[in-house]
Design a protein around this motif. Structure first.
Motif, mmCIF file in Angstrom:
data_model
loop_
_atom_site.group_PDB
_atom_site.id
_atom_site.type_symbol
_atom_site.label_atom_id
_atom_site.label_comp_id
_atom_site.label_asym_id
_atom_site.label_seq_id
_atom_site.Cartn_x
_atom_site.Cartn_y
_atom_site.Cartn_z
ATOM 1 N N ASP A 160 0.826 -1.210 0.000
ATOM 2 C CA ASP A 160 0.000 0.000 0.000
ATOM 3 C C ASP A 160 0.860 1.259 0.000
ATOM 4 O O ASP A 160 0.538 2.251 -0.673
ATOM 5 C CB ASP A 160 -0.933 0.009 1.214
ATOM 6 C CG ASP A 160 -2.086 -0.972 1.053
ATOM 7 O OD1 ASP A 160 -2.102 -1.710 0.040
ATOM 8 O OD2 ASP A 160 -2.964 -1.012 1.933
ATOM 9 N N VAL A 161 1.949 1.237 0.773
ATOM 10 C CA VAL A 161 2.856 2.394 0.812
ATOM 11 C C VAL A 161 3.543 2.563 -0.535
ATOM 12 O O VAL A 161 3.608 3.669 -1.096
ATOM 13 C CB VAL A 161 3.892 2.229 1.944
ATOM 14 C CG1 VAL A 161 4.906 3.371 1.909
ATOM 15 C CG2 VAL A 161 3.194 2.183 3.298
ATOM 16 N N GLY A 199 0.115 11.120 2.388
ATOM 17 C CA GLY A 199 0.974 11.558 3.480
ATOM 18 C C GLY A 199 0.633 10.891 4.795
ATOM 19 O O GLY A 199 1.515 10.454 5.543
ATOM 20 N N ALA A 200 -0.658 10.795 5.102
ATOM 21 C CA ALA A 200 -1.072 10.153 6.350
ATOM 22 C C ALA A 200 -0.812 8.653 6.308
ATOM 23 O O ALA A 200 -0.345 8.061 7.287
ATOM 24 C CB ALA A 200 -2.544 10.431 6.616
ATOM 25 N N ASP A 243 1.713 4.082 8.656
ATOM 26 C CA ASP A 243 2.140 2.703 8.438
ATOM 27 C C ASP A 243 3.630 2.502 8.712
ATOM 28 O O ASP A 243 4.151 1.417 8.487
ATOM 29 C CB ASP A 243 1.837 2.277 7.000
ATOM 30 C CG ASP A 243 0.379 1.902 6.786
ATOM 31 O OD1 ASP A 243 -0.417 2.105 7.736
ATOM 32 O OD2 ASP A 243 0.022 1.415 5.701
ATOM 33 N N THR A 244 4.320 3.542 9.196
ATOM 34 C CA THR A 244 5.770 3.482 9.407
ATOM 35 C C THR A 244 6.112 3.721 10.870
ATOM 36 O O THR A 244 5.642 4.697 11.459
ATOM 37 C CB THR A 244 6.481 4.553 8.539
ATOM 38 O OG1 THR A 244 6.103 4.399 7.178
ATOM 39 C CG2 THR A 244 7.992 4.428 8.659
ATOM 40 N N PRO A 279 -4.634 0.017 12.922
ATOM 41 C CA PRO A 279 -3.891 -0.156 14.162
ATOM 42 C C PRO A 279 -2.987 -1.363 14.184
ATOM 43 O O PRO A 279 -1.938 -1.351 14.822
ATOM 44 C CB PRO A 279 -5.001 -0.284 15.215
ATOM 45 C CG PRO A 279 -6.186 0.399 14.603
ATOM 46 C CD PRO A 279 -6.082 0.122 13.154
ATOM 47 N N THR A 280 -3.322 -2.414 13.473
ATOM 48 C CA THR A 280 -2.496 -3.610 13.504
ATOM 49 C C THR A 280 -1.141 -3.394 12.867
ATOM 50 O O THR A 280 -0.211 -4.146 13.098
ATOM 51 C CB THR A 280 -3.198 -4.768 12.752
ATOM 52 O OG1 THR A 280 -3.484 -4.345 11.406
ATOM 53 C CG2 THR A 280 -4.493 -5.149 13.455
ATOM 54 N N GLN A 281 -0.997 -2.313 12.077
ATOM 55 C CA GLN A 281 0.275 -2.052 11.438
ATOM 56 C C GLN A 281 1.126 -1.080 12.240
ATOM 57 O O GLN A 281 2.254 -0.791 11.889
ATOM 58 C CB GLN A 281 0.052 -1.483 10.026
ATOM 59 C CG GLN A 281 -0.589 -2.475 9.090
ATOM 60 C CD GLN A 281 -0.699 -1.930 7.676
ATOM 61 O OE1 GLN A 281 -0.261 -0.830 7.376
ATOM 62 N NE2 GLN A 281 -1.285 -2.707 6.797
#
Length: 407
Positions: free
Chosen positions: A217-218, A326-327, A332-333, A403-405
């Motif tokens: 996704d990123v 951006g979000a 995710d990081t 949240p799981t990421q």
């Protein structure tokens, strides 16, 4: 706003103001440099070369910039970069005052400007999660984008008006704006940054790339921006449209450069109040497709006011994509990786903007100004369709925050 609430939000307010001043300074310099160079040489290829020289530092140093943003205090890095941009504006001020600016000097200063922005971008992007709680991060991204777009509306128009009195009337305020931004960054209070102490080597420099490759996704979101805006960007050609097609002057160029920011500001204010929480993937792809259609419409327009309206729509569509991307990338990081991931993201953004300007100038040189813009808009639509097939999970992604990421 209560005193407690004001104290709580004071770091973000300082960050917000610094972004306003930095964006204002850069937009004013961009208008002045573009018009100055086109007056000097009359070459559309030179307008594209400015974008290439601004992009080269990202290509050469972006991985190092990400490592620096993870290893050292991000607010100090941002302040130092804004100080360097103030020196670039000062050199332009002195050169224009003594009538000693040449084509080659502009290229050198464009490279230095790009170098400063190369190290500033990952530092400021990775700094924002240290300034606001993650739960409020999507709203903060939109509010920060609104700050930049508000400046982008006023600054280019002001730069175009001031240029009528002489280039130094644009470069001088640019120096002041960058100094103010640097001072605010130095006084900023940020928490939660995880400083990494390992030395720079190939493994640590490439860690951001490996992380992005592991997150479809990123990877899909930032590469979509790279190729779509690379083809669809026509801002480098605005001096040509203003002077030769829409038959206006530097004031018209300033208004044209401000028009996308009007749409972007209105959309960012909407997103700050009503953040996108569902169907984020389909919305992002739709916004990129609208960007491509608007690019084609701008290329076909011969009316100044119609062109302005189309650029407003283009800016609104681009803002939706930018806020989601951006979000998504930051959420995710993990913090320890944000500098290096932001650096790679910055490389993609730089390619889509500065390298896109070079692509626009080159294709305009080969095929003509209007065909160049039409080709770019069609290319954006083709890329959008292709990326839906290549990244199906991103195209179907529902929620922005998963949240799981989180790490």
């Amino acid at each position: 706003m209560t005193e407690l609430s004001l104290r709580r939000h004071r770091p973000f307010i300082a960050f917000w103001l610094a972004r306003v001043f930095t964006a204002s300074g850069f937009q004013m310099l961009t208008v002045a440099i573009g018009w100055h160079l086109y007056q000097l040489t009359g070459s559309v290829l030179d307008l594209g070369l400015v974008g290439l020289f601004e992009f080269l530092p990202r290509l050469l140093f972006m991985l190092h910039a990400g490592h620096v943003a993870d290893r050292f205090e991000r607010r100090r890095i941002a302040a130092a970069c804004q100080g360097l941009q103030a020196l670039v504006a000062l050199a332009l001020l002195l050169g224009s005052s003594t009538d000693s600016i040449s084509r080659e000097l502009i290229f050198v200063l464009a490279f230095l400007l790009g170098l400063a922005r190369t190290f500033e971008m990952p530092a400021t992007q990775a700094l924002l999660p240290n300034v606001v709680p993650l739960a409020l991060f999507p709203r903060a991204v939109a509010a920060s984008a609104a700050a930049m777009q508000a400046a982008t509306i006023i600054a280019p128009a002001l730069g175009g008006l001031l240029y009528a009195f002489g280039a130094q009337w644009v470069y001088g305020p640019g120096v002041l704006l960058y100094v103010l931004a640097s001072s605010l960054m130095l006084g900023l209070h940020a928490e939660g940054q995880v400083l990494r102490k390992e030395p720079a080597n190939l493994e640590t420099l490439l860690a951001g790339i490996r992380f992005i490759r592991s997150k479809p996704d990123v990877l899909g979101s930032i590469s979509l921006d790279l190729f779509a805006v690379l083809l669809g960007g026509a801002t480098a050609l605005l001096p040509v449209f203003a002077k030769d097609i829409l038959l206006t002057g530097p004031w018209g160029l300033g208004l044209l450069r401000s028009a996308p920011a009007v749409g972007a500001l209105l959309m960012s204010l909407w997103l700050a109040r009503f953040p996108i929480e569902r169907r984020t993937g389909p919305i992002m792809f739709t916004s990129v497709a609208v960007f491509g259609v608007a690019t084609i419409g701008f290329g076909l327009s011969t009316s100044f006011w119609l062109s302005m309206a189309i650029l407003v729509l283009l800016g609104a569509a681009d803002m939706i994509s930018m806020v989601i991307r951006g979000a998504l990338v930051q959420l995710d990081t993990p913090d320890a990786m944000r500098g290096r991931v932001s650096a790679v993201n910055g490389l993609f953004i730089g390619a889509s903007n500065q390298l896109g300007e070079f692509e626009s100038g080159l294709t305009a040189h080969w095929f003509g100004t209007v065909p160049s813009v039409l080709i770019g808009g069609i290319g954006t639509l083709l890329i959008t369709g292709g990326w839906i097939r290549l990244f199906p999970t991103l195209a179907r992604r529902d929620r922005l925050h998963q949240p799981t990421q989180q790490q």
